[in-house]
Design an enzyme around this catalytic site. Sequence first.
Site, PDB file in Angstrom:
ATOM      1  N   THR A   9     -12.723-105.582 -36.006  1.00 38.14           N
ATOM      2  CA  THR A   9     -14.006-105.693 -35.300  1.00 38.14           C
ATOM      3  C   THR A   9     -14.228-107.132 -34.839  1.00 38.14           C
ATOM      4  OG1 THR A   9     -14.845-103.998 -36.812  1.00 38.14           O
ATOM      5  CG2 THR A   9     -16.455-105.106 -35.416  1.00 38.14           C
ATOM      6  N   HIS A  12     -12.329-113.737 -37.744  1.00 33.21           N
ATOM      7  CA  HIS A  12     -12.980-114.627 -38.694  1.00 33.21           C
ATOM      8  C   HIS A  12     -12.233-115.959 -38.710  1.00 33.21           C
ATOM      9  CE1 HIS A  12     -15.596-111.504 -40.510  1.00 33.21           C
ATOM     10  NE2 HIS A  12     -14.641-110.724 -40.038  1.00 33.21           N
ATOM     11  N   ASP A  75      -4.052-108.782 -44.155  1.00 30.28           N
ATOM     12  CA  ASP A  75      -5.308-109.358 -44.647  1.00 30.28           C
ATOM     13  C   ASP A  75      -5.506-109.036 -46.127  1.00 30.28           C
ATOM     14  OD1 ASP A  75      -5.534-106.688 -43.914  1.00 30.28           O
ATOM     15  OD2 ASP A  75      -7.612-106.859 -43.239  1.00 30.28           O
TER      16      ASP A  75
END
Lengths: 206, 206
Positions: A9, A12, A75
């Site tokens: 989405t 970061h 991640d």
Amino acid sequence: MLLCDVGNTFLHFYHKGRIWKEKPYALTKKKENLPIYYISVNERFERCLLASHPYCINVGEYIELDTPYEGLGIDRKAACKAISDGVIIDAGSAITADIMHEGIHMGGYIMPGLAAYKKMCADISPALNKELEPGVNLYELPKNTTDALSFGAIKSVILMIKNTSRTKKLYFTGGDGKFFARFFENAIYDNTLVFKGMQKALEKHI
Amino acid sequence: MLLCDVGNTFLHFYHKGRIWKEKPYALTKKKENLPIYYISVNERFERCLLASHPYCINVGEYIELDTPYEGLGIDRKAACKAISDGVIIDAGSAITADIMHEGIHMGGYIMPGLAAYKKMCADISPALNKELEPGVNLYELPKNTTDALSFGAIKSVILMIKNTSRTKKLYFTGGDGKFFARFFENAIYDNTLVFKGMQKALEKHI
């Protein structure tokens, strides 16, 4: 050192202890001479990053984790590198739980994130197109549709984490991490876990 | 008496102890002089039924249930009418759980159905676009993506039902009802529950 975690989405970023997120198609300019060390689970958004900055280095291959799990997202690997014992819950687009024991990754599982949960209910029926109520009472049977959906979404995640964490310490991260952390006594909220793991891995290589 | 339950994926029919399902846009012809007594949670599919048969009677208003729950779906009401004590789990497009105690509905909750779960994961990321594995080991930490998603979907539903059912008898219905029933000792699978409830309500009125 400028770090980036390309998610499903948001992107970061982490720089000198500060973290922030940016939308893939609205990335800000970064200092041109500063390399961006990044990991990515989303090829399309990775291309957005590469188009926005001349000097990006994918450090995925530097992140090595001792695990029997095949195909673990990069991640999740990075977050696991940050601790040696405990359960890491990354509550973002998806909610992942990963169990670390003495520096070894034992396995993990995946649930929908709260936003995905909401969308899924709306897809099933217009009657189920409701905002989730984060303050729903989880100890009383719901008596309307909004509560019934919120109870189903939030309590199922909490029961899963309780069932698999046992006595281990819980490390929450991700957009909804702070929300879920408050339901557990032995919980820490740390939205820099992925970056801590990336740093740890990079120290050996850079 | 020909009964019909218009759901969010299929139309379910009941006639002389036999049940079957039909797709909304491929409804078969029924005997013209036979009235179809029906309930519906989907307006669009209800119109398909009305267009396919000249004599349809919506019996939703006949199904009265003693409950504090506002906006309870008519199919859930009908299933609840079929029993006086226990938990009804309808595992279809959505998974609903409703608790009945001495003829009174105490409340209930809603979770995504297994198909919705799968779709939701695919929506989050192509990497999560996997078929669920119904035989996944629920007592061992998953070690690949398919198992991690299946474990997350199936175990969360089971833990929720265990947590809210306590000592009550469990009545499973719906497309995935048989699948979930096998995880519980005190479970009955009955795919005619909604129709039993409809019949009970109709006996008073017709």
